[in-house]
Design a protein around this motif. Structure first.
Motif, PDB file in Angstrom:
ATOM      1  N   CYS A  53       0.849  -1.189   0.000  1.00  0.00           N
ATOM      2  CA  CYS A  53       0.000   0.000   0.000  1.00  0.00           C
ATOM      3  C   CYS A  53       0.881   1.234   0.000  1.00  0.00           C
ATOM      4  CB  CYS A  53      -0.993  -0.009   1.153  1.00  0.00           C
ATOM      5  SG  CYS A  53      -0.313  -0.232   2.794  1.00  0.00           S
ATOM      6  N   HIS A  54       0.270   2.358  -0.336  1.00  0.00           N
ATOM      7  CA  HIS A  54       1.003   3.613  -0.470  1.00  0.00           C
ATOM      8  C   HIS A  54       0.311   4.703   0.335  1.00  0.00           C
ATOM      9  CE1 HIS A  54       2.200   1.260  -4.001  1.00  0.00           C
ATOM     10  NE2 HIS A  54       3.373   1.847  -3.815  1.00  0.00           N
ATOM     11  N   ALA A  58      -3.421   4.554   3.870  1.00  0.00           N
ATOM     12  CA  ALA A  58      -3.531   3.160   3.430  1.00  0.00           C
ATOM     13  C   ALA A  58      -2.828   2.231   4.419  1.00  0.00           C
ATOM     14  CB  ALA A  58      -2.952   2.993   2.035  1.00  0.00           C
ATOM     15  N   SER A  62      -4.559  -0.800   6.634  1.00  0.00           N
ATOM     16  CA  SER A  62      -3.993  -2.144   6.725  1.00  0.00           C
ATOM     17  C   SER A  62      -3.806  -2.558   8.181  1.00  0.00           C
ATOM     18  CB  SER A  62      -2.659  -2.185   5.978  1.00  0.00           C
ATOM     19  OG  SER A  62      -2.018  -3.423   6.158  1.00  0.00           O
TER      20      SER A  62
END
Length: 140
Positions: A53-54, A58, A62
């Motif tokens: 993820c970025h 995000a 997570s």
């Protein structure tokens, strides 16, 4: 003044192992690339928090998935290596999968790349078999 790689890494691991999510997130760059294993269908995809993820939001999403499934017991930094803009920390974790009540104990490596006092790349390495066993409800 920009934090050094050592200051960033020690701050990150201190926040992580003490459960201070807000402080931990403050060490992440806006453009962080977060690589938490590589999903392998039929094997570790039962860990829905893994993948790439970025950006901090995000990453937080997570982590919320992880914390929704797992009650973290203890996390301890057992080794820290720093060279240039890179840091690697070995973490020992003992936690419980909420749905099954099964515990797992793992050691995992977090690899950090730091730029301007922020973590721009994070990658985790471990053998996930103990987590998967606990998700499946099998005693150790």
């Amino acid at each position: 003044m920009t934090r050094t790689t050592r200051e960033t890494a020690t701050g990150w691991f201190s926040a992580l192992t003490s459960g201070d999510a807000d402080r931990a997130l403050s060490y992440l760059a806006d453009d962080i690339e977060w690589v938490n294993y590589t999903p392998v269908p039929g094997y570790n995809d039962r860990m829905p928090w893994i993948g790439t993820c970025h950006g901090p939001s995000a990453v937080l999403d997570s982590l919320k998935v992880f914390l929704g499934m797992v009650e973290v017991g203890t996390e301890e930094l057992v080794e820290l290596i720093i060279e240039g803009d890179r840091a690697m920390g070995v973490i020992r974790e003992k936690s419980v999968v909420k749905e099954t009540g099964q515990t797992f104990e793992i050691e995992f490596i977090q690899s950090l790349t730091v730029r301007d006092g922020k973590i721009v790349h994070w990658k985790s390495y471990t053998d996930p078999s103990q987590i998967l066993r606990a998700i499946d409800g099998r005693a150790a």
